[in-house]
Write an enzyme that holds these catalytic residues in place. Structure first.
Site, mmCIF file in Angstrom:
data_model
loop_
_atom_site.group_PDB
_atom_site.id
_atom_site.type_symbol
_atom_site.label_atom_id
_atom_site.label_comp_id
_atom_site.label_asym_id
_atom_site.label_seq_id
_atom_site.Cartn_x
_atom_site.Cartn_y
_atom_site.Cartn_z
ATOM 1 N N GLU A 64 2.028 15.500 -9.985
ATOM 2 C CA GLU A 64 1.593 15.432 -8.589
ATOM 3 C C GLU A 64 0.153 15.875 -8.359
ATOM 4 O OE1 GLU A 64 4.488 17.283 -5.989
ATOM 5 O OE2 GLU A 64 5.925 15.693 -6.418
ATOM 6 N N GLU B 112 10.972 12.593 -10.214
ATOM 7 C CA GLU B 112 11.624 13.579 -9.335
ATOM 8 C C GLU B 112 12.182 12.872 -8.107
ATOM 9 O OE1 GLU B 112 9.240 16.935 -7.998
ATOM 10 O OE2 GLU B 112 8.438 17.225 -10.008
#
Ligand code: FCB
Length: 427
Positions: free
Chosen positions: A155, A342
């Protein structure tokens, strides 16, 4: 359901390991914890450093496990001496996974930068790129015979923005120029590490977070396009060789946030180093209105309430947006393979967590629909294997398939754990 061939669960080092010992160096998240900036301290977390065997036992029946390595266990000050004890820990853990039939998917950077590197400017300093490449070399040398799937960064948007523009995550900086420098160097180090991690036959990709957005009314199209550029395209475009999006660059120049001078010759080619898979982390989507703060820094506006419902993070439940985003990524970037690195939900329902089962079921159906339409989604990881230290929220946000009692460290599989393991067994 048309399920992806690889089904697993994910965690990250700082959120579960504890174990500040055996020579481990201090990371920026240890510092944040020491400064009392987390709702709960991170010294012990799930004590996974000492209880990893029990945790691997619970992973039996899963195809794969996404974990991260703490840079500070391998190179305590980021660049100098290698700590063999740290590498030995990961070797024992990965051996245990392989013996249990679980494939390790290993992330190199899940935000826990060595504090010693932060003291020299962290990711805003271009030298951190070289430090990361060396770290990747050390890790692949030590573990590359066992690990076949590598994730460079987790991320980049969240790391750069929440840590350096909004300042709510470590290292707690609030400066646009720093944030965009961090983003560039993180992306550059991703690209430079790709060939290093491939040296021993591994597959490599980044885990990019995304926030699909939609305009509230037709008049909000421009704000929506801007949000999408700031939040998604700034990262996806360069990774796929399109450079930085021109519309956002222009805005950033006008606002004095970016003059492009830190992009050196060859950088964009390095960032676009061919990847084997694209990791995507997906939780929610957002509605954008002109003039709202969301069009700039991505704050989620409180919505109209259920349906569609919200998780306890305040994130809207929007599985259809996942299908659409996967189709868009396929159309615009054509990755050879996509892995949902995720996806999951925060609910404090204890072990009777039907709401988590519903969330996961809906999102797996969304992935399945994308696959039906020809999008190559080849893997899916639930966030998270177990309740853990949710960054600044501490233990208050519970994402796990397994409940953790943080006083006793007792692990109790939730209904969602049994549901997911059965789904894998019966597919
Ligand atoms: C993601 C992070 C992960 C976890 C989930 C809830 O942004 O990658 O570590 O905190 O959100």
């Amino acid at each position: 359901m048309n399920l992806p061939p690889v089904l697993g669960a994910a965690t990250s080092a700082f959120q579960i390991e504890g174990g500040r010992e055996d020579g481990k160096g201090q990371s920026i998240w240890d510092t944040f914890s020491d400064e009392g900036r987390l709702a709960d301290r991170g010294d012990i977390a799930c004590d996974h450093y000492h209880r990893y065997q029990e945790d691997v036992e619970l992973l039996k029946g899963f195809d794969a496990y996404r974990m991260s390595i703490a840079w500070t266990r391998v190179l305590p000050d980021g660049v100098g001496e290698v700590d063999q004890k740290g590498l030995d820990f990961y070797r024992r853990l990965i051996d245990e996974l392989l013996d249990s039939g679980v494939a390790p998917w290993v992330t190199l950077f899940h935000w826990d930068l060595p504090q010693a590197l932060q003291d020299r400017g962290g990711w805003a300093n271009r030298e951190t790129v070289d430090a990361f490449v060396r770290y990747a070399e050390v890790v692949v040398e030590a573990l590359g015979d066992l690990v076949k799937n590598w994730i460079t960064h987790n991320e980049p948007w969240v790391y750069a923005t929440l840590g350096h523009i909004e300042g709510v995550f470590a290292p707690g900086i609030t400066d646009w120029q720093t944030g965009l420098a961090v983003a560039h160097h993180v992306l550059l180090s991703h690209g430079k590490a790709v060939p290093v991690l491939k040296q021993r036959g591994g597959s490599v990709g980044p885990a990019l977070d995304c926030r699909p957005s939609r305009p509230a009314t037709p008049d909000d199209e421009a704000a929506n396009t801007h949000f999408d550029g700031f939040r998604n395209r700034w990262y996806f475009d360069p990774v796929f060789g399109k450079g930085y999006p021109a519309d956002i660059e222009e805005t950033y120049r006008e606002l004095g946030r970016w003059d492009g001078s830190l992009v050196q010759a060859g950088d964009l080619d390095s960032i676009a180093s061919p990847i084997d898979f694209l990791g995507i982390n997906y939780y929610t989507s957002i509605e954008i209105r002109t003039g709202s703060q969301e069009s700039d820094v991505g704050k989620v506006a409180p919505g109209p309430g259920p349906p569609p419902g919200y998780t306890e993070m305040g994130w809207e439940i929007t599985p259809a947006a996942l299908t659409e985003f996967l189709q868009r990524v396929d159309r615009e970037y054509s990755p050879a393979s996509i892995v949902i690195t995720e996806n999951g939900a925060s609910y404090s329902d204890g072990v009777e967590d039907q709401r988590r089962i519903d969330y996961l079921q809906q999102h797996l159906e969304a992935v399945s629909a994308a696959r039906d339409s020809g999008v190559p989604v080849d893997g899916y990881f639930v966030w998270s294997l177990m309740d853990n230290l949710e960054w600044v929220s501490g233990f208050t946000q519970r994402f796990g398939l397994i409940d953790i009692d943080f006083d006793t460290q007792v692990r109790s599989p939730k209904a969602s754990y049994h549901w997911y393991r059965d789904l894998i067994a019966n597919r």
